[in-house]
Design an enzyme around this catalytic site. Structure first.
Site, PDB file in Angstrom:
ATOM      1  N   CYS A  36      70.748 170.755  28.394  1.00 55.87           N
ATOM      2  CA  CYS A  36      70.561 170.299  26.955  1.00 55.87           C
ATOM      3  C   CYS A  36      71.544 171.429  25.873  1.00 55.87           C
ATOM      4  O   CYS A  36      71.733 170.996  24.948  1.00 55.87           O
ATOM      5  CB  CYS A  36      69.463 170.026  26.281  1.00 55.87           C
ATOM      6  SG  CYS A  36      68.266 171.759  26.562  1.00 55.87           S
ATOM      7  N   CYS A  65      64.860 172.968  21.542  1.00 55.66           N
ATOM      8  CA  CYS A  65      64.116 171.844  20.819  1.00 55.66           C
ATOM      9  C   CYS A  65      62.619 172.350  20.646  1.00 55.66           C
ATOM     10  O   CYS A  65      62.185 173.400  20.714  1.00 55.66           O
ATOM     11  CB  CYS A  65      63.963 170.769  21.873  1.00 55.66           C
ATOM     12  SG  CYS A  65      63.007 171.082  23.306  1.00 55.66           S
ATOM     13  N   CYS A 109      62.353 171.751  29.447  1.00 55.94           N
ATOM     14  CA  CYS A 109      62.197 172.701  28.124  1.00 55.94           C
ATOM     15  C   CYS A 109      60.873 173.736  28.605  1.00 55.94           C
ATOM     16  O   CYS A 109      61.254 175.061  28.122  1.00 55.94           O
ATOM     17  CB  CYS A 109      61.255 171.882  27.135  1.00 55.94           C
ATOM     18  SG  CYS A 109      62.075 170.381  26.712  1.00 55.94           S
TER      19      CYS A 109
END
Ligand code: FES
Length: 156
Positions: A36, A65, A109
């Site tokens: 990402c 994020c 993540c």
């Protein structure tokens, strides 16, 4: 995402723990996600405790994020008192465990946090003042200018 996990992530983002640069850190690790483009940097300070070298404090700065921020927040709490070997053995899933099971789309993540931790533990001890090329902030500001990331800064 389960409501429970979502609530815990929201809570961690509202009140992130250990956010910000650390002066005099013993180790620093930075990692970027190929998935990402998000980035995370972690600072670690060790201390001697009962003849063992354990993590005294870990802090992070995230240009990523919200899930990565939430995982870093709980992970840096989790790391306190662990030896480098114990910390190294932790998977992204284990680092995120206080939040509950992350949905598959958010696993990377947690892996970003694991990567920053591993990068810090693998690196030679360095100080925050050590020359490290362009700062994370300057790299991320560039990326932000290109509309790729959202920069979250907190100097607490
Ligand atoms: Fe990239 Fe979460 S979406 S770290």
């Amino acid at each position: 995402m389960g409501e429970d996990v979502e609530a815990k992530i929201e809570e961690a983002i509202r009140n992130p723990r250990n956010l910000g640069e650390m002066e005099n850190a013993d180790a620093i690790g930075t990692v970027g996600s190929p998935d990402c483009g998000d980035m995370l940097r972690m600072w670690i300070k060790f201390k001697e405790e009962n003849g063992r070298k354990v993590i005294d404090r870990a802090t992070f700065q995230s240009f990523g994020c919200q899930t990565a921020i939430a995982v870093a927040s709980v992970a840096t709490e989790l790391l306190k008192g662990k030896t480098a070997n114990e910390a190294q053995a932790l998977s992204g899933e284990q680092l995120a465990a206080p939040l509950g099971a992350l949905p598959p789309v958010k696993i990377h993540c947690a892996q970003l946090v694991e990567g920053a931790l591993r990068s810090a533990l693998a690196g030679e001890p360095q100080t925050a003042a050590a020359p490290a090329g362009p700062t994370l902030l300057s790299q991320m500001s560039e990326a932000q200018g290109a509309g790729k990331v959202k920069v979250v800064l907190n100097n607490k």
